[in-house]
Design a protein around this motif. Sequence first.
Motif, PDB file in Angstrom:
ATOM      1  N   ILE A 284     -64.199  -5.454-116.698  1.00  0.00           N
ATOM      2  CA  ILE A 284     -65.067  -5.187-117.655  1.00  0.00           C
ATOM      3  C   ILE A 284     -64.185  -5.256-119.049  1.00  0.00           C
ATOM      4  O   ILE A 284     -64.034  -5.185-119.968  1.00  0.00           O
ATOM      5  CB  ILE A 284     -65.346  -3.918-117.304  1.00  0.00           C
ATOM      6  CG1 ILE A 284     -67.035  -3.570-116.516  1.00  0.00           C
ATOM      7  CG2 ILE A 284     -66.054  -3.079-118.618  1.00  0.00           C
ATOM      8  CD1 ILE A 284     -67.084  -2.514-115.996  1.00  0.00           C
ATOM      9  N   ASN A 285     -62.775  -4.825-118.613  1.00  0.00           N
ATOM     10  CA  ASN A 285     -61.698  -4.969-120.019  1.00  0.00           C
ATOM     11  C   ASN A 285     -61.605  -6.188-120.453  1.00  0.00           C
ATOM     12  O   ASN A 285     -61.624  -6.100-121.756  1.00  0.00           O
ATOM     13  CB  ASN A 285     -60.713  -4.414-119.711  1.00  0.00           C
ATOM     14  CG  ASN A 285     -60.813  -2.573-119.109  1.00  0.00           C
ATOM     15  OD1 ASN A 285     -61.600  -2.498-119.543  1.00  0.00           O
ATOM     16  ND2 ASN A 285     -60.162  -2.460-118.547  1.00  0.00           N
ATOM     17  N   THR A 286     -61.616  -7.464-119.759  1.00  0.00           N
ATOM     18  CA  THR A 286     -61.542  -8.946-120.111  1.00  0.00           C
ATOM     19  C   THR A 286     -62.554  -9.203-120.834  1.00  0.00           C
ATOM     20  O   THR A 286     -62.394  -9.457-121.137  1.00  0.00           O
ATOM     21  CB  THR A 286     -60.666  -9.760-119.187  1.00  0.00           C
ATOM     22  OG1 THR A 286     -59.970  -9.446-118.191  1.00  0.00           O
ATOM     23  CG2 THR A 286     -60.987 -10.566-119.938  1.00  0.00           C
ATOM     24  N   ALA A 287     -63.861  -8.608-120.345  1.00  0.00           N
ATOM     25  CA  ALA A 287     -64.936  -9.199-121.320  1.00  0.00           C
ATOM     26  C   ALA A 287     -65.025  -8.119-122.630  1.00  0.00           C
ATOM     27  O   ALA A 287     -65.372  -9.156-123.664  1.00  0.00           O
ATOM     28  CB  ALA A 287     -65.854  -8.707-120.478  1.00  0.00           C
ATOM     29  N   ARG A 288     -65.092  -7.094-122.261  1.00  0.00           N
ATOM     30  CA  ARG A 288     -64.231  -6.309-123.901  1.00  0.00           C
ATOM     31  C   ARG A 288     -63.465  -7.208-125.199  1.00  0.00           C
ATOM     32  O   ARG A 288     -64.067  -7.453-126.376  1.00  0.00           O
ATOM     33  CB  ARG A 288     -64.625  -4.919-123.813  1.00  0.00           C
ATOM     34  CG  ARG A 288     -64.927  -4.322-123.062  1.00  0.00           C
ATOM     35  CD  ARG A 288     -65.158  -2.581-122.752  1.00  0.00           C
ATOM     36  NE  ARG A 288     -65.955  -2.211-122.099  1.00  0.00           N
ATOM     37  CZ  ARG A 288     -65.748  -0.781-121.501  1.00  0.00           C
ATOM     38  NH1 ARG A 288     -64.514   0.423-121.760  1.00  0.00           N
ATOM     39  NH2 ARG A 288     -66.896  -0.737-121.708  1.00  0.00           N
TER      40      ARG A 288
END
Length: 202
Positions: A180-184
């Motif tokens: 999720i952090n990478t997608a953000r």
Amino acid sequence: MLKLVDHTLINSRDTAEKLGISYDTLRKYNTLFYEEGYAFQKVKNKVMYSQRDIEMLQQFLTLHKEGNYSLRDCASIVVNGKTAQQGAQSVKTLTATLEEMKESQTLFNQGLIEELEEQKQQSQEHNKAIENLSQQQIKNLEEETVIKNLINQVNEQSKQLADLKEYINTNLETRDQQMINTARDIQEIKKTLSKKPWWKFW
């Protein structure tokens, strides 16, 4: 509205010829730049282009040709964001990282599933061994050592299964948060491409 001051100016038709596009196409691109907050200079109510303007239009055309971006996105990148190479590379790097994390997660899950199946099979074998012991055999065992050992093994494996399930849940939550952090991060880069002033990259 951004505006460059340059005393060396070229008219629209000469600029279009220099870029290898039609006059009408240049007017269309002019509108896209204007919508992104960039205004070309006007002399006697005619649009004129500086050398810097032409360089930006060339970058715009190259980005559209090689970067698989829409015309509007190309204008946004050239006017507000990073250079085409920096923007594309940042997104590509984070996308590759996300794909690697997904692949790693898949392999990890497969390994855990195999481990669970093996533990389950061993537990079933021990349960079956206990069931196969007849009452007469149990009585003949001197101290019921075998049965106790089997029961202890079953209990221990049950505990291991419970610990393994808890570990899986914790690991999946951590991996999910990383993804999720990478997608953000990717989304933040895309936002930056549409907001950051172009002059900070030259």
